[in-house]
Design an enzyme around this catalytic site. Sequence first.
Site, PDB file in Angstrom:
ATOM      1  N   GLU A 101       0.823  -1.209   0.000  1.00 21.59           N
ATOM      2  CA  GLU A 101       0.000   0.000   0.000  1.00 21.59           C
ATOM      3  C   GLU A 101       0.863   1.268   0.000  1.00 21.59           C
ATOM      4  OE1 GLU A 101      -3.094  -0.301   2.956  1.00 21.59           O
ATOM      5  OE2 GLU A 101      -4.247   1.322   2.097  1.00 21.59           O
ATOM      6  N   HIS A 105       6.293 -26.956   0.475  1.00 18.06           N
ATOM      7  CA  HIS A 105       5.533 -28.014  -0.198  1.00 18.06           C
ATOM      8  C   HIS A 105       4.390 -27.428  -1.016  1.00 18.06           C
ATOM      9  CE1 HIS A 105       7.668 -31.276   1.860  1.00 18.06           C
ATOM     10  NE2 HIS A 105       7.856 -30.324   2.769  1.00 18.06           N
ATOM     11  N   LYS A 151     -13.812   2.524  -2.423  1.00 15.32           N
ATOM     12  CA  LYS A 151     -14.585   2.993  -1.257  1.00 15.32           C
ATOM     13  C   LYS A 151     -15.748   3.849  -1.733  1.00 15.32           C
ATOM     14  CE  LYS A 151     -11.367   3.583   2.617  1.00 15.32           C
ATOM     15  NZ  LYS A 151     -10.710   4.576   3.454  1.00 15.32           N
TER      16      LYS A 151
HETATM   17  O1  PA5 Z   1      -2.748   1.905   6.002  1.00 15.72           O
HETATM   18  C1  PA5 Z   1      -3.836   2.447   5.893  1.00 15.72           C
HETATM   19  O2  PA5 Z   1      -3.983   3.670   6.022  1.00 15.72           O
HETATM   20  C2  PA5 Z   1      -5.083   1.633   5.650  1.00 15.72           C
HETATM   21  O3  PA5 Z   1      -4.816   0.331   5.325  1.00 15.72           O
HETATM   22  C3  PA5 Z   1      -5.965   1.687   6.871  1.00 15.72           C
HETATM   23  O4  PA5 Z   1      -5.324   1.036   7.949  1.00 15.72           O
HETATM   24  C4  PA5 Z   1      -7.314   1.008   6.618  1.00 15.72           C
HETATM   25  O5  PA5 Z   1      -7.908   1.496   5.448  1.00 15.72           O
HETATM   26  C5  PA5 Z   1      -8.239   1.277   7.793  1.00 15.72           C
HETATM   27  O6  PA5 Z   1      -8.372   2.662   7.979  1.00 15.72           O
HETATM   28  P1  PA5 Z   1      -8.902   3.271   9.310  1.00 15.72           P
HETATM   29  O7  PA5 Z   1      -7.920   2.997  10.377  1.00 15.72           O
HETATM   30  O8  PA5 Z   1      -9.034   4.727   9.017  1.00 15.72           O
HETATM   31  O9  PA5 Z   1     -10.225   2.633   9.594  1.00 15.72           O
END
Ligand code: PA5
Length: 471
Positions: free
Chosen positions: A295, A324, A438
């Site tokens: 990410e 495996h 989203k």
């Molecule tokens: O790394 C990130 O920002 C995302 O993966 C968030 O952890 C995830 O979308 C959850 O977001 P939030 O903590 O705002 O609910």
Amino acid sequence: MDSKLKFDFNNMMSQYVGEKDGFTVHDLEKLDVLADEAAKAFSAIRGQGMTEWSILPEPKCELVSEIKQTAKEIRNDCDAFVVLGIGGSALGPYALFQALSHLRHNELPRSRRKAPKFYVEDNVDPERMQALLDVLNLEKTIFNVITKSGSTSETMSQFIIIYDLLKKTFGPNAAEHIIATTDADNGSLIQIAKEEGLTTFLIPKGVGGRFSIISPVGLLPAAVLGIDISAFLSGARYMDTICKRSNSIYQNPALAAAVLQYDSFTNRGKNISVMMPYADGLKTMADWYCQLWGESLGKAVNKAGEKVACGQTPVKALGVTDQHSQIQLYVEGPKDKVVTFIAVEKYKTQITIPGGYDDMPAISFLSGHTLNELISSELLATEYALTKNGVLNNKIVLSSLTAESMGQLVMFFMLQTAYAGELLKIDAYNQPGVEEGKNATYALLGRPGYDAKAQEINSWPKKNSRYILGT
Ligand code: PA5
């Protein structure tokens, strides 16, 4: 504290892995210059904006005491502690739980667990939610709802369901069963927390989900489990100090790991990063790494706004289990991977394989060896097989799985990611690619303000039944 983590990149070097893809000493010299630039670029932004995570290991006695006090009460009084969260708000707590608690924690009797049962609910599969509700004794359960943005649909749906149930069951005392971990100002959760008087821990402004493991996001659940969070923070601080000391790949392990990986995917076609711990306790840590690396670095544009479409696909594997399953592909398939092993020098226990099959040489050789020797030898053997076949690989060696070593490990990964972001000249802290999905979800569920998106989705070409089989 001393080092609990070593980064061994011998098998990235041409003299071991071969000249085709391996790094030469000359390559390293050139990369050391790039590394120095990236480290300086990171130092310039350290602690600012969304890099506030990098100053989290600094001692914060008040916060740590508050977390420990809350955790102590929960440990004494509760049967179950449930994290409601997703992404970094779930993977961090889950990774620490798996690495540092008993691997069958929930199945142990309370007298041996010495902590509540622990659940991390990071999906909205209705069957999973029902299954959780079926096993909980609500009266003895605390729910820790964790969301930085305070508005994530999945987490807030879970919260609304649970809080409704708690209110129906306990009336005005429902709030006693919820702890909110969220941003001080943004999102719906902080508003609800204030209105309902929920116990609340704050996630600092400049700390995003995947970098939040050393904030209350990771610390409170860890403390509830009895993990020494002061030692965890000291570990993170130690790694940070080591890495801050030098901008050279010969001295800064996270920088070396970042640069080698960066050059592997930008110049050597290694588009996949396999994270392969040889410890069941690190399975979720590998998931946490996958989110962090994927990410943070998977971006369409760089900081200058130029199209780059960069990133390296992270993949989790588990040693020896995936020997495996996946290793055939890694050894003989496309040479598009760097495999990072995580070795553990000292497991918490030692189990010896008894004798008794002397007439069966195919298995009798195992007698007298320990499972510890077996798993360690299999790691060495896999390293050897990959290296012999020209597959770039490196190894993180942990002395053992302790709060200190986990602190060092998570800081190592976060710094590696930050340096890689600077090498790529991208914003490693945003996630615009997640927004499209989203927003489409909001539109499909009729959220006000998303009519245009709903129209856009409705005008998308309808699926052709010709391409759907089985109907
Ligand atoms: O790394 C990130 O920002 C995302 O993966 C968030 O952890 C995830 O979308 C959850 O977001 P939030 O903590 O705002 O609910």
